[in-house]
Scaffold this active site. Structure first.
Site, PDB file in Angstrom:
ATOM      1  N   GLU A  27       0.675   4.028   1.422  1.00 34.25           N
ATOM      2  CA  GLU A  27       0.957   4.637   2.728  1.00 34.25           C
ATOM      3  C   GLU A  27       2.101   3.913   3.436  1.00 34.25           C
ATOM      4  O   GLU A  27       2.862   4.533   4.191  1.00 34.25           O
ATOM      5  CB  GLU A  27      -0.317   4.660   3.576  1.00 34.25           C
ATOM      6  CG  GLU A  27      -1.335   5.647   3.034  1.00 34.25           C
ATOM      7  CD  GLU A  27      -2.731   5.461   3.585  1.00 34.25           C
ATOM      8  OE1 GLU A  27      -3.586   6.278   3.228  1.00 34.25           O
ATOM      9  OE2 GLU A  27      -2.969   4.499   4.343  1.00 34.25           O
ATOM     10  N   SER A  59     -10.729   6.780  -3.357  1.00 35.83           N
ATOM     11  CA  SER A  59     -11.980   7.525  -3.201  1.00 35.83           C
ATOM     12  C   SER A  59     -13.155   6.875  -3.930  1.00 35.83           C
ATOM     13  O   SER A  59     -14.044   7.560  -4.435  1.00 35.83           O
ATOM     14  CB  SER A  59     -11.806   8.973  -3.655  1.00 35.83           C
ATOM     15  OG  SER A  59     -10.887   9.644  -2.823  1.00 35.83           O
ATOM     16  N   HIS A  97       0.837  -1.197   0.000  1.00 34.48           N
ATOM     17  CA  HIS A  97       0.000   0.000   0.000  1.00 34.48           C
ATOM     18  C   HIS A  97       0.876   1.252   0.000  1.00 34.48           C
ATOM     19  O   HIS A  97       1.928   1.297   0.638  1.00 34.48           O
ATOM     20  CB  HIS A  97      -0.919  -0.001   1.223  1.00 34.48           C
ATOM     21  CG  HIS A  97      -2.013   1.015   1.140  1.00 34.48           C
ATOM     22  ND1 HIS A  97      -1.811   2.344   1.394  1.00 34.48           N
ATOM     23  CD2 HIS A  97      -3.332   0.887   0.800  1.00 34.48           C
ATOM     24  CE1 HIS A  97      -2.944   3.000   1.229  1.00 34.48           C
ATOM     25  NE2 HIS A  97      -3.884   2.146   0.868  1.00 34.48           N
TER      26      HIS A  97
END
Length: 229
Positions: free
Chosen positions: A90, A193, A88
């Site tokens: 992040e 999103s 990921h």
């Protein structure tokens, strides 16, 4: 379709239990072929019952050992966890995980027979350079990764769309997933999103086999509405 919820650093064990109890009731009418994955924080891992697969957001490539702040196979096996997110953005951006480290994790959990949702994505400056630059950047994230692994799912998440409320345009999703499909045969998820307002449009795109959902998945009713849409 695959619907994966990444809670990130949200929810506790008690709130996760309440969430999953509510979600299980709401998605009882989902299509039998649809698959639901839930990735709570490590402290909320537990034995939960329902029509979903529980996974880990992260783990260290070890059975156990002296790795302060990490969890290994011992902790995952306690709750029969055999699914994990790897790569990921992040983790790459905030935790400094290099492609070499990501590939090491991938190899370790592949050897353990885990189902792996492998995340790739590009920053805004690469997207602004056009499709060719995006495709080159994404394919570089397959370095050291066995893309033929039978338990692999790939999640494409444009980094600039994660948690910003701004999704990629339909044209951007179409072109990127089309390019990825030429490189891999496994299921392809879109993240960035995805929410109840755009799920139908995203799900209708060719080569989109599901979604990896962040903030919109934190509310059981909202996530269930996406699954049942």
């Amino acid at each position: 379709m695959i619907f994966a919820a990444n809670f990130k650093t949200n929810h506790t064990r008690s709130s996760t239990k309440l969430y999953l109890d509510a979600l299980s009731q709401k998605i009882a009418a989902k299509k039998s072929e649809d698959q639901v994955y839930i990735f709570p924080p490590a402290t909320a891992l537990d034995h939960y019952k329902g029509d979903f697969t529980l996974g880990a957001q992260n783990a260290y490539p070890t059975q156990n050992g002296a790795f302060t702040g990490e969890i290994g196979l011992d902790q995952l096996e306690e709750f029969d966890i055999k699914t994990i997110l790897i790569g990921h953005s992040e983790r790459r951006e905030l935790m400094g995980e290099s492609q070499e480290k990501v590939a090491e994790k991938f190899d370790f959990f592949k050897a353990q027979g885990f189902e792996i949702i492998y995340c790739i994505g590009e920053p805004l400056e690469v997207r602004e350079q056009g499709d060719e630059s995006v495709n080159i950047y994404l394919l570089e994230q397959f370095e050291g990764i066995d893309t033929a692994y039978e338990k692999l799912i790939i999640a494409y998440e444009p980094i600039w769309a994660i948690g910003t409320g701004r999704s990629a345009t339909m044209e951007e999703i179409v072109s990127t997933h089309k390019a990825l499909r030429k490189a891999v045969a496994c299921p392809l998820l879109y993240g960035g999103s995805a929410n109840p307002d755009n799920i139908k449009e995203i799900a209708a795109i060719e080569n989109v086999d599901g979604v990896l959902v962040g903030s919109a998945s934190l509310d059981a009713e909202k996530f269930a509405s996406m699954i049942l849409s």
